[in-house]
Scaffold this motif. Structure first.
Motif, PDB file in Angstrom:
ATOM      1  N   LEU A   9       3.046 -26.770  42.061  1.00  0.00           N
ATOM      2  CA  LEU A   9       3.919 -25.604  42.092  1.00  0.00           C
ATOM      3  C   LEU A   9       5.125 -25.809  43.004  1.00  0.00           C
ATOM      4  N   ILE A  24       8.828 -22.594  40.246  1.00  0.00           N
ATOM      5  CA  ILE A  24       8.790 -21.144  40.058  1.00  0.00           C
ATOM      6  C   ILE A  24      10.133 -20.659  39.532  1.00  0.00           C
ATOM      7  N   ARG A 284      -0.906 -19.090  26.676  1.00  0.00           N
ATOM      8  CA  ARG A 284      -0.481 -20.331  27.318  1.00  0.00           C
ATOM      9  C   ARG A 284      -0.489 -21.528  26.377  1.00  0.00           C
ATOM     10  N   ILE A 306       2.273 -13.841  34.437  1.00  0.00           N
ATOM     11  CA  ILE A 306       1.782 -14.773  35.446  1.00  0.00           C
ATOM     12  C   ILE A 306       2.194 -14.201  36.796  1.00  0.00           C
ATOM     13  N   ALA A 312      -0.406 -19.989  38.268  1.00  0.00           N
ATOM     14  CA  ALA A 312       0.746 -20.845  38.000  1.00  0.00           C
ATOM     15  C   ALA A 312       0.407 -22.309  38.249  1.00  0.00           C
ATOM     16  N   VAL A 324       7.086 -22.419  35.591  1.00  0.00           N
ATOM     17  CA  VAL A 324       6.363 -21.187  35.298  1.00  0.00           C
ATOM     18  C   VAL A 324       7.276 -19.983  35.516  1.00  0.00           C
ATOM     19  N   MET A 326       7.962 -16.338  36.397  1.00  0.00           N
ATOM     20  CA  MET A 326       7.249 -15.346  37.212  1.00  0.00           C
ATOM     21  C   MET A 326       8.212 -14.251  37.651  1.00  0.00           C
TER      22      MET A 326
END
Length: 666
Positions: A9, A24, A284, A306, A312, A324, A326
Motif C-alpha cells: 500500500l 492510495i 474485485r 474500499i 486495500a 486502490v 478510496m
C-alpha cells in the motif's frame, strides 16, 4: 496489522511518466467542495489537498464538466439531478479557473501527492442514438451527427491543453456512469450502423479518437487514463466479458498509462458508489481480470467500497489491482493513510457506506453555490476553512458534562476534550452510540457500528470519563457541578395520536423490533410515515427472520429520500425478500382483525385484514424534556446547550455537526 505489513500500500509506483508515492487513490468525486460556483478556490483546496496532507498519494479532485456545442438558439440544459449538463460555456475556460487550478496543483505537489484531472461530458440531450441515456429520467436525446461527434472529440483535447497548463500530472477520460463515452460503448444506447456503432471494437472508436487527440495535446509528459465501468447493469447493456474486450481494444492502441475501474449503475443496482449493503470490494474480480488482460505497463485502479487500508493491502497483494480507489475513505477521514502508515488503525474514522456524501452532492436541486460537501461521520467536511480558523485550545478549560452518548453527545465530548476541557459523559445505555446501535441491527448496516467504535476509542484516548447505564436528572447534575452542560438525550420513536386502536397490544414500534424488544406474529403490516432507510431496514430485518411483510407507505414510493446511489440496492433487497408495498396509504384506525387506511391523495378508504402485528415506522420526536426542565427551573445552573435529535431529529450528519460545533464553541 502493523505498519510494516503495508508493504504494498505504501510502496511507490510509476504510472507512465507519473511517479505516485503510494497506491492510495482519491478517485475523482464531485462532492462540490468549491464555494465559488466551481472555481478551485480555498474551500476546494482545503478539502482535496487535505487528503494529500493526510497521506493519499493520488488526488483526483472533481470532474471537469466540459462544454457542449448546441444548435442556434437552443437553451442550455441543466436537468434534474445533474444528469444533463449541456452548455456552450464551460467554467474551465475562464482565466480564474486556470489560476485556481494551477494553485491547487501546486498545493497537491507540496503535500507530496500527484494531481490528476478527469474530463466528463454528461448530457441527456445529445447521444449516439435517440435512446434515453439515464434511467433516472426518460428524456430522449438528439442523435449526434458526424460533425457533432468530431466537435465533441476536440472539446476533450482542448480541456487537456488547459490541464497541462496547470502543471497537472495526468488526465483521465470519464467513460462510465451516464457519460457520453459510455453511451457510445453501451449496446443498449448505441444503435448506430455507421463507423461509430456496431460490435465492441467499433463502439470504442469514439474513446480511441478522444485519446489520440488528447495525447497530441499533452505529449508524453502527462499520464493518460480512462475511467471504465466493469459491468453496465443495464437491461441490454454490456456484461463484464464484453467490457474486457472493449478495454483490451482501447489498450492495444498504446495510448493508455492506466485504467480506472469500478462497477455499476448510476441509478439501479449495482450502484457504482456501493452503499453499505455491499461487501468491501465486492466486484474485485473485475480488477483482477483487467490486470490479467493488460500489459503490465498499463496500471489498474480498482474502486468499490474500499474503506479499510487492510482490505486495500489485500487487494494489492492478491494482484487485483495496482492502485486502490478510496474516495469515501478519505472523506470520512482525510488522515486515514497517515494513520495506517503509522500503525494507528484504531484511530481511523471509517466510512459507514451511508452514501450521504454522494447523495448530497448529486441529488440536490440547490444552486452549486449552496451545495456543501457533507459526511455523516466527519463534521469537518464542507467546513474545513471554518475549522481551520476556529479550532484552537480552550482559553479556560472547563468541567463539561454531556448527557447522552449518541453521535451528537459523543462529538461534543470529543471536540471539547481535544480543546482541553475536562469532560464527563453520562449515558443511560450499556454503550455509546444511541440510534447508530439500532440502525446497525438492520441487514447490511453493521458498518454503522464502526462510528461507535471510533467514538469509544477516541473518548478513551482523550481521557473522557464515560459513565454508562447512568440516568441523569437535576440532582445528578447539581452534584457533578459542571461549568458547561450539553443535553444530547436523543429522540424517541413517534407514536401517532388520535388514531383509534393505536395502543392495542399487537401494535409495536420499529425501533423495538430492531432491538429485539418486541415480539411479532408471522404476518406483518408495516405502516410507514417516513421516506428514508428506516422503513426499508425494519422491513428487511423482519423478512430475514421469515416474516411475511407488507408495507403501507404514505408516499408514491418507499425510499424517496435514500438517494439514487442507494435506492436501487434497498428496493432490490425488498424485491428479493418478496416484501409487498402499497403506496399512498395513511393509517386511520386499528382494530383487532382489521386495519383502515385512507388514501394520501384521493381520500378513498381501504380496509385490510389478515395481519398479526402492526409495526409503526413514523420517524422520531425530540427527547428534550431534561433540557426544557433545566432551562425553566435551573436557569443559572451553567451555560446550557442542546444537541442533535434532542433539539430536532434529522439524520446522522446533522447530529454529528451539531454536537461538534458545540464542542468547538464551549
Amino acid at each position: 496489522m502493523s505498519k510494516q505489513q503495508f508493504e504494498h500500500l505504501f510502496s511507490p509506483l510509476q504510472v507512465g511518466p507519473m511517479r505516485v508515492p503510494n497506491r492510495i487513490v482519491e478517485t475523482t468525486n464531485s462532492i462540490w467542495a468549491s464555494r465559488s460556483g466551481g472555481l478551485l478556490d480555498d474551500a476546494f483546496i482545503a478539502h482535496h489537498v487535505g487528503k494529500a496532507r493526510g497521506g493519499t498519494g493520488w488526488i483526483g479532485g472533481e470532474t471537469w464538466l466540459l462544454n457542449s456545442p448546441l444548435p442556434p438558439e437552443a437553451p442550455d440544459e441543466l436537468l434534474l439531478r445533474r444528469v444533463s449538463f449541456t452548455t456552450r460555456e464551460a467554467l474551465y475556460q475562464a482565466p480564474a479557473f486556470l489560476e485556481g487550478a494551477t494553485r491547487y496543483v501546486e498545493e497537491v505537489h507540496k503535500a507530496g501527492a500527484v494531481a490528476v484531472f478527469q474530463f466528463s461530458l454528461f448530457s441527456c440531450a445529445l447521444a449516439p442514438s435517440s435512446v434515453p441515456v439515464s434511467e433516472a429520467n426518460d428524456f430522449v436525446p438528439h442523435a449526434m451527427t458526424e460533425g457533432e461527434i468530431d466537435a465533441y472529440i476536440d472539446i476533450y483535447a482542448d480541456a487537456a491543453a488547459v490541464a497541462k497548463a496547470t502543471g497537472a500530472d495526468g488526465v483521465e477520460i470519464h467513460c462510465s456512469h451516464d457519460s457520453l463515452p459510455q453511451s457510445f460503448m453501451s449496446p443498449a444506447l448505441n444503435l448506430r450502423t455507421d463507423r461509430w456503432g456496431g460490435g465492441p471494437a467499433e463502439r470504442v472508436r469514439f474513446i480511441i479518437e478522444i485519446l489520440e487527440r488528447v495525447r497530441k495535446r499533452i505529449g508524453t509528459g502527462l499520464a493518460l487514463g480512462v475511467r471504465l465501468n466493469g459491468q453496465e447493469f443495464r437491461q441490454g447493456g454490456y456484461d463484464h466479458l464484453e467490457m474486457r474486450e472493449m478495454t483490451y481494444t482501447i489498450a492495444e492502441t498504446g495510448l493508455l498509462n492506466y485504467v480506472n475501474l469500478d462497477v455499476g449503475h448510476s441509478w439501479g443496482p449495482h450502484s457504482y458508489v456501493p452503499p453499505s449493503f455491499y461487501g468491501p470490494a465486492e466486484y474485485r474480480e473485475v480488477g483482477r481480470a483487467a490486470r490479467a488482460d493488460l500489459d503490465s505497463s498499463i496500471k489498474v485502479i480498482f474502486a468499490g467500497r474500499i474503506n479499510d487500508p487492510v482490505v486495500a493491502e489485500e487487494l494489492l497483494k492478491g494482484n487485483y489491482c495496482d492502485l486502490v480507489g478510496m474516495a469515501r475513505a478519505g472523506i470520512a477521514d482525510p488522515e486515514f493513510a497517515n494513520k495506517a502508515r503509522e500503525g494507528r488503525l484504531m484511530e481511523i474514522r471509517r466510512c459507514i457506506g451511508c452514501n450521504r456524501c454522494i447523495q448530497e452532492a448529486n441529488d440536490s436541486d440547490l444552486p452549486d453555490s449552496l451545495v456543501k460537501p457533507t459526511c455523516s461521520v466527519n463534521p469537518v467536511v464542507g467546513n474545513e476553512l471554518e475549522w481551520r480558523e476556529k479550532f484552537r485550545p480552550a482559553d479556560k478549560p472547563k468541567r463539561l458534562l454531556v448527557v447522552g452518548g449518541g453521535v451528537a453527545g459523543a462529538e461534543a465530548a470529543r471536540i471539547a476534550a481535544m480543546r482541553g476541557h475536562r469532560v464527563t459523559v453520562l449515558e443511560q445505555g450499556k454503550r455509546l452510540g444511541g440510534q447508530l446501535l439500532i440502525a446497525a441491527k438492520a441487514p447490511g448496516r453493521d458498518s454503522f457500528e464502526d462510528q461507535v467504535y471510533f467514538e469509544e476509542n477516541a473518548l478513551d484516548r482523550l481521557g473522557v470519563e464515560v459513565r454508562l447505564e447512568t440516568r441523569a436528572d437535576r440532582e445528578t447534575i447539581r452534584v457533578l457541578a459542571p461549568e458547561a452542560l450539553v443535553i444530547a438525550t436523543g429522540a424517541l420513536p413517534r407514536l401517532p395520536e388520535g388514531i383509534p386502536g393505536i395502543h392495542l397490544e399487537h401494535v409495536v414500534q420499529g425501533w423495538d423490533v430492531l432491538l429485539g424488544k418486541a415480539d411479532t406474529g408471522e404476518r406483518i403490516a408495516l405502516v410507514s410515515q417516513e421516506d428514508g432507510f428506516e422503513t426499508l431496514n425494519v422491513a428487511e430485518y423482519l423478512a430475514e427472520r421469515g416474516k411475511q411483510v407488507t408495507i403501507f407507505h404514505k408516499s408514491p414510493s418507499v425510499g424517496l429520500a435514500t438517494g439514487r446511489y442507494s435506492m436501487g440496492a434497498v428496493l432490490s433487497r425488498l424485491e428479493h425478500r418478496e416484501i409487498m408495498v402499497h403506496s399512498n396509504r395513511r393509517l386511520a384506525e386499528v382494530r383487532s382483525g382489521e386495519l383502515v387506511f385512507v388514501s394520501s391523495f384521493g381520500g378513498k378508504i381501504y380496509r385490510i385484514e389478515g395481519f398479526d402485528t402492526v409495526v409503526l415506522v413514523y420517524g422520531a420526536v425530540p427527547n428534550g424534556r431534561l433540557y426544557e426542565e433545566l432551562r425553566a427551573e435551573e436557569p443559572n445552573i451553567c451555560p446550557l446547550y442542546i444537541a442533535g435529535a434532542a433539539w430536532t431529529p434529522r439524520r446522522i450528519a446533522e447530529a454529528t455537526q451539531h454536537g461538534a460545533r458545540i464542542g468547538l464553541t464551549i
